[in-house]
Design a protein around this motif. Structure first.
Motif: not given
Ligand code: AKG
Ligand code: MN
Length: 206
Positions: A114, A116, A123, A126, A128, A183, A195, A197, A199, A201
């Motif tokens: 992601n 930003y 975001m 939600h 996960d 979160h 920024r 990010n 994630t 998984r």
């Molecule tokens: O940007 C974030 O810190 C959270 C991203 C997030 O929650 C997600 O990708 O499911």
């Protein structure tokens, strides 16, 4: 040959986030500033950023950030009318993935990236908790660039907790965290630089 971006073999220091029913560890200095700076630039280039559209209350709207989905071929990701096929991970993502696996002591095979762009990107809350992630999923979240507050909100009680996710940090969510908490990253009226990010998984092959 696998290329390695990381040469430091320090044991990262964990802070435990005090959630009553969650299992969350925060590693503020997981990467050195030099590693995080270099990766931020690399990821801006390597990732095929896109602004997707989702269906919300019957209307198609652009999501407030750019994103991209990488992983093994069987890993599909979708919500609200959006369905993303995985792209193969470039070497930068593979290398960060392996480092996450060492710290989190869990395997990963896909990642949502992601971007930003400023304080207006966000975001919404939600969890996960998609069935393909399995029960009690381990999720490793790596941040580059602008620090943004990351909020936890209990799904049933009034419990809340905020963590400021800083450049080069890792947050590992495990155990029952996704069962009991949502979160999210809120919009901000203040000036915010960009920024990224990631994630990581694990999606089981069935
Ligand atoms: O940007 C974030 O810190 C959270 C991203 C997030 O929650 C997600 O990708 O499911
Ligand atoms: Mn999430």
């Amino acid at each position: 040959m696998q290329y390695e971006l990381f040469h430091s073999h320090r044991t990262p220091i964990a802070q435990r986030i005090p959630l009553e029913q969650g299992d969350v560890s925060y590693y503020p200095d997981w990467l050195t500033t030099r590693e995080a700076d270099a990766l931020y630039d690399q990821l801006l280039q390597d990732i095929q950023w896109r602004q997707d559209t989702i269906k919300l209350f019957g209307r198609w709207v652009k999501i407030p950030r750019l994103q991209a989905w990488y992983g093994e071929q069987h890993c599909h990701y979708g919500y609200s009318g959006l369905s993303l096929a995985p792209l193969p991970m470039p070497a930068s993502l593979e290398s960060i993935k392996r480092k996450c696996e060492k710290t989190a002591k869990a395997p990963f095979n896909c990642v949502l990236a992601n971007w930003y762009r400023d304080g207006q990107d966000s975001m919404s809350f939600h969890a996960d908790d998609e069935p393909e992630l399995g029960e009690r999923p381990v999720i490793a979240s790596v941040t580059f660039g602008q620090s943004r507050p990351f909020d936890f909100k209990h799904k049933l009680s009034s419990e809340k907790h905020r963590v400021l996710l800083q450049h080069g940090s890792l947050l590992v969510m495990a155990g029952d965290t996704q069962t009991y908490y949502n979160h999210g990253v809120n919009k901000s009226a203040r000036h915010m630089a960009s920024r990224i990010n990631l994630t990581f998984r694990y999606i089981q092959k069935i």
